[in-house]
Each structure stands twice: as structure tokens, then as C-alpha cells.
Design a protein around this motif. Structure first.
Motif, PDB file in Angstrom:
ATOM      1  N   VAL A  78      21.787 -18.832 -54.982  1.00  0.00           N
ATOM      2  CA  VAL A  78      23.191 -19.086 -54.667  1.00  0.00           C
ATOM      3  C   VAL A  78      23.250 -19.966 -53.429  1.00  0.00           C
ATOM      4  O   VAL A  78      22.470 -19.780 -52.480  1.00  0.00           O
ATOM      5  CB  VAL A  78      23.956 -17.767 -54.413  1.00  0.00           C
ATOM      6  N   ILE A 100      29.036 -12.690 -57.556  1.00  0.00           N
ATOM      7  CA  ILE A 100      28.182 -13.318 -58.568  1.00  0.00           C
ATOM      8  C   ILE A 100      27.758 -12.287 -59.609  1.00  0.00           C
ATOM      9  O   ILE A 100      27.748 -12.563 -60.821  1.00  0.00           O
ATOM     10  CB  ILE A 100      26.950 -13.964 -57.914  1.00  0.00           C
ATOM     11  N   GLN A 105      30.849 -17.740 -61.069  1.00  0.00           N
ATOM     12  CA  GLN A 105      29.895 -18.828 -60.892  1.00  0.00           C
ATOM     13  C   GLN A 105      30.079 -19.517 -59.542  1.00  0.00           C
ATOM     14  O   GLN A 105      29.162 -20.172 -59.056  1.00  0.00           O
ATOM     15  CB  GLN A 105      30.054 -19.862 -62.007  1.00  0.00           C
ATOM     16  N   THR A 146      26.636 -20.753 -57.725  1.00  0.00           N
ATOM     17  CA  THR A 146      25.281 -20.530 -58.208  1.00  0.00           C
ATOM     18  C   THR A 146      24.524 -21.853 -58.219  1.00  0.00           C
ATOM     19  O   THR A 146      25.112 -22.933 -58.320  1.00  0.00           O
ATOM     20  CB  THR A 146      25.275 -19.947 -59.622  1.00  0.00           C
TER      21      THR A 146
END
Length: 228
Positions: A78, A100, A105, A146
Motif C-alpha cells: 500500500v 484495505i 482500493q 494499493t
């Protein structure tokens, strides 16, 4: 817990970056990676950042270019993009990880603008509300995503201004952001130095011109004399 890479673009931030980095969670305790993408600072920004354990990436000036360069060397699952004068909430790493894990996302935090002028609280409240309604985030809100999404979007567009709006627009087309109510605290120094109302009007004018297709290079030329 997923590994988080914090990418902090900086340019001549020696006065602020030490405090910002000192407030970061201990990287060895949470597996966090800290990367400072320096855009050619003429002061001790890089030296101070390195003393706080940051990995230094030197890249030509330009926030989008700097963030992309930092992301390129990042190893986290991330990515979190943080301004040099912005402080994360205490449990930021856990909050991002839970967002997450819940399927987000990408996302951002609410923001609080630190300063004496009473309008700064109004500005922050409007930023948070607008972001929640539109799904568009600004860099002051500490955007995270991400690694997979960042790569799929080819990172930030290499434009001179409004790179956060462009990135949010493209990310929103894939999924709604996680709008975390925990607040990052960002400095109101530039707002107060140039005049809060004057800065509000400037930003509205620039965003409107961007919406109608103005070249970000022209917008940046109008923005920088007010913020340097």
C-alpha cells in the motif's frame, strides 16, 4: 498487516520536515517504509529526512514526478502520499490497513488545517464534505492506494498541477474511495501568508479553469507566485 510505504515529496522543507517525520509511527514497529522524494532542495531537507530514517530519492522538481519516483522504489503493498507539512493521526497505519482489508482500493483522510484564522476550519470542513460527496481527494488529505491500483493507473499523470484531482478521478472510475474520518493535520502557513480568502478564491479559479480544460502548466504558473 500489509506493508505500507509512505512517499513524501519535498522541496526546501527543512523548517517543517523534521517535525513531520518525528511524528510518524516507528517504522520498525509497524513495518512501514518511509521515502522522501526530494525535488532539488537547496536547504537541509534531505539531510534532516535521512537523519529520521527516510530513504532519499532525488528527482527533478514536480510533485507528480516526485511521487512517482518515490513509488517506483517503494516495496509496500500500500502506498501513502503525504505532504511534508502534514501529520498523520496516531493510528493511521491501522486505519489504512483495515480500510484495505474491507475492500477499499484507495482512500484518503479528513483534514484539519492548523492555524489561527477562523476560516481555516470552514475550508477544511468544506474540503472534507466535497470529497465525501464527489469521491475526489486532494493531496492535503493524504491519499493512499494499493500498489496494484497505482500500477494499473500508471501512477500520477506527469502534469504541473492538479495531479491529485486527476489521480482521484481515474481511481474513482474503478472504485469509490475509503473516506476516513480520522484527520490529518496540515499546516495553514501558506493560506495565512497569502491571505485565506485570497487563497480560497485562487484555488476556486484554478479548479474551474482546470475543469474547463486549461493546461496545467498555465495553472501552475499562476499558482506558484502565491505559494513560494
Amino acid at each position: 498487516m500489509r506493508r505500507l510505504s509512505v512517499v513524501l515529496p519535498a522541496l526546501n522543507e527543512a523548517a517543517a520536515i523534521g517535525e513531520a517525520l518525528s511524528r510518524m509511527p516507528a517504522s520498525d514497529a509497524c513495518g512501514m517504509e518511509l521515502i522522501v522524494a526530494d525535488g532539488g532542495s537547496l536547504d537541509d531537507t534531505a539531510l534532516i529526512a535521512a537523519a529520521h530514517g527516510a530513504r532519499i530519492v532525488r528527482v527533478p522538481r514536480g510533485r507528480a514526478l516526485q511521487m512517482n519516483a518515490g513509488a517506483q522504489v517503494a516495496t509496500g503493498d500500500v502506498l501513502l502520499f503525504l505532504h511534508a507539512d502534514t501529520h498523520l493521526p496516531r493510528d493511521a497505519v491501522g486505519l489504512i490497513d483495515r480500510a484495505i482489508a474491507a475492500g477499499a482500493q484507495w482512500g484518503r483522510f479528513d483534514v484539519q488545517i492548523e492555524g489561527r484564522h477562523p476560516l481555516l476550519a470552514v475550508v477544511a470542513a468544506m474540503m472534507n464534505l466535497r470529497s465525501r460527496l464527489t469521491g475526489i481527494a486532494t493531496g492535503d488529505q493524504a491519499i493512499f492506494c494499493t500498489r496494484a491500483l497505482f500500477d494499473a493507473l500508471d501512477g500520477y499523470a506527469p502534469i504541473a498541477l492538479m495531479e491529485d484531482i486527476d489521480f482521484s478521478t481515474r481511481a474513482r472510475a474503478r472504485s469509490r474511495p475509503a473516506c476516513l474520518r480520522a484527520r490529518v493535520i496540515t499546516s495553514g502557513r501558506r493560506w495565512e501568508r497569502q491571505g485565506v480568502l485570497r487563497t480560497i478564491l485562487l484555488m476556486w479559479r484554478l479548479r474551474l479553469r482546470y475543469f474547463f480544460g486549461a493546461d496545467p502548466r498555465d495553472l501552475a504558473r499562476d499558482y506558484r507566485p502565491h505559494h513560494e
